[in-house]
Design an enzyme around this catalytic site. Structure first.
Site, PDB file in Angstrom:
ATOM      1  N   GLU A   1       0.801  -1.221   0.000  1.00 22.07           N
ATOM      2  CA  GLU A   1       0.000   0.000   0.000  1.00 22.07           C
ATOM      3  C   GLU A   1       0.840   1.282   0.000  1.00 22.07           C
ATOM      4  OE1 GLU A   1      -4.002  -1.737   2.210  1.00 22.07           O
ATOM      5  OE2 GLU A   1      -2.827  -0.196   3.212  1.00 22.07           O
TER       6      GLU A   1
ATOM      7  N   GLU B   1      -5.409  -8.448   0.599  1.00 20.08           N
ATOM      8  CA  GLU B   1      -6.053  -8.077   1.865  1.00 20.08           C
ATOM      9  C   GLU B   1      -7.490  -7.699   1.615  1.00 20.08           C
ATOM     10  OE1 GLU B   1      -4.476  -5.004   4.388  1.00 20.08           O
ATOM     11  OE2 GLU B   1      -2.411  -5.625   4.015  1.00 20.08           O
TER      12      GLU B   1
END
Length: 469
Positions: free
Chosen positions: A168, A365
């Site tokens: 991320e 995720e």
């Protein structure tokens, strides 16, 4: 009437965590920026709980892998900590205690037949590199990261054959430079944020190429959080707002990692606005060779946007191209105030097929954090988290539909295997299949963990006919 959703052969049923959110501080040579934030501002963290102990994975990993096997995980993504593996950040000298820990962890995963995917950077930049060089604003930090990555590759090349570079990266930019919700808490620093974005993409390219040279048979990718933008209306202005949001927040990373260059439209906008990054002449050729073998997609919620209404910005920010829109029909997770919109996973899959048809990917995720889960403990001491099971069923339904229509998704990783520390949220919201009692570090499998075991063993699950359409 019901139907069984069968997933492709060898599908990865796994979960994810990270080193800084699970291991604890003990034995590390350096602080990362989250460690430093906690040390100097403990009141910023829910109930003052920090990463000093976290879920003590450092001492519990052998039992934790046994529990992961018990709940059906066949794969697990975690991260090496730069601050644990490397003793000297400049020279790349290794820490023998860090080596011993990660080697023991690899053996424990193998003993429980769990494939490991190792990530190199999970928001855990060494604080020394921020203080001395301004972190990812510096070209030197790119070089040091490449040195660290090569060291890790060489050290674990016989055991680990799937790697990711960053988790991320846009969160580091949003949180650290644009909106200030993560250390070092800079705000409204759009031009600096663009330079950080560029250097992270460059670091990803250099590390990817280095790995391909070392292990041509291995695979390496990047983990990108995708919060797809849905425009308020069909108006051209709203459509353009959504387009820019996607360009800046996730297509910047994916285009560079898969096609070897940034989106032309984004480059032109940044150049026109006078905030385009500084680069060296050789960089274009370096980026052009960048080819991720796979992509990890983290998805939690969508973004709703509309055109801006002529707001004046003193400094450049991506917000000048879009405004957030509060969709009145949204369903909300009350614990995070995030919209729950499982169909977006289908939309992401279709976008991946359209834009990057030759690149396989997996859900790296997704998850649902819930506050005070003890409310749902039954008489046997087990948390009956039916809300989490239903959350995953809905997302898997839409993912399965996309796979049936040709999406090249090869796995589903939840956040998280165990309850783990979540930055300044600490343990306020729990995400794991396995409960962690912070008083004595005991572990208890939740109802969702037992359900996931069946999903993994059967490579699918049964649902009522199209319940989520």
């Amino acid at each position: 009437m019901s139907t069984f959703l069968k997933f492709p052969p060898n599908f990865l049923w796994g979960a994810a965590m990270s080193g800084p959110q699970s291991e604890g501080w003990l034995g590390k040579r350096h602080e990362n920026i989250m460690d430093t934030w906690y040390r100097i501002c403990r009141n910023d963290f829910y109930k003052g709980v920090g990463p000093d102990v976290a879920s003590d994975f450092l001492h519990h990993f052998e039992n934790d892998f046994r529990l992961m096997k018990e709940i059906g995980l066949n794969s697990f993504r975690t991260s090496i900590q730069w601050t644990r593996l490397i003793a000297n950040l400049e020279t790349g000298e290794l820490d023998p205690n860090g080596i011993a820990f990660y080697q023991a962890m690899i053996r424990a995963a193998k003993a429980n037949e769990i494939k490991l995917i190792f990530n190199l950077h999970h928001f855990d930049l060494p604080t020394d590199l921020l203080d001395r060089y301004a972190g990812w604003e510096s070209r030197h930090v790119v070089d040091l990261f490449v040195k660290y990555a090569k060291t890790a590759f060489q050290l674990f090349k016989d055991e680990i054959h799937e790697w990711t570079t960053f988790n991320e990266p846009m969160v580091m930019i949003d949180g650290g430079y644009l909106y200030g919700y993560h250390y070092p808490h800079y705000k409204n620093e759009g031009k600096r944020a663009v330079q950080v974005l560029y250097h992270i993409v460059l670091a990803n390219a250099l590390v990817t190429q280095a790995y391909h040279q070392l292990d041509p048979e291995g695979k390496i990718g990047i983990i990108v959080n995708v919060t797809p933008a849905y425009p308020r209306s069909d108006r051209k202005e709203d459509q353009e707002a959504a387009r820019f949001f996607d360009l800046f927040h996730w297509r910047s990373f994916l285009d560079a990692s898969i096609h070897g260059h940034f989106p032309d439209e984004l480059v032109e906008i940044l150049r026109k606005d006078g905030v385009l990054w500084k680069a060296e002449a050789k960089d274009e050729s370096l980026l052009s060779l960048n080819r991720s073998d796979f992509i990890g997609i983290n998805y939690y919620h969508p973004t709703r946007v509309q055109a801006t209404e002529g707001q004046i910005f003193e400094k450049w920010l991506p917000d000048q191209y879009y405004a957030h829109y509060d969709w009145p029909e949204k369903r909300v997770d009350p614990y995070k105030d995030w919209e729950i919109f499982p169909k977006a996973l289908y939309d992401i899959a279709k976008e991946m097929t359209k834009r990057y048809p030759k690149t396989p990917w997996f859900v790296s995720e997704t998850g649902m954090g819930v506050h005070d889960e003890g409310r749902f403990r039954n008489k046997d001491g087990v948390i009956e988290d039916l809300y989490r099971i239903n959350f995953y069923k809905e997302h898997l339904f839409w993912l399965h539909k996309a796979i049936e229509e040709g999406a090249s998704c090869f796995g589903f990783h939840t956040w998280a295997a165990l309850d783990c520390w979540s930055w300044n949220n600490a343990y306020k919201n729990r995400y794991g299949f396995i409960e962690v009692d912070l008083n004595d570090q005991t572990r208890t499998i939740k109802k969702s963990g037992r359900w996931y075991r069946q999903v993994s063993l059967e490579n699918g699950f049964e649902i009522e006919e199209d319940p989520f359409v």
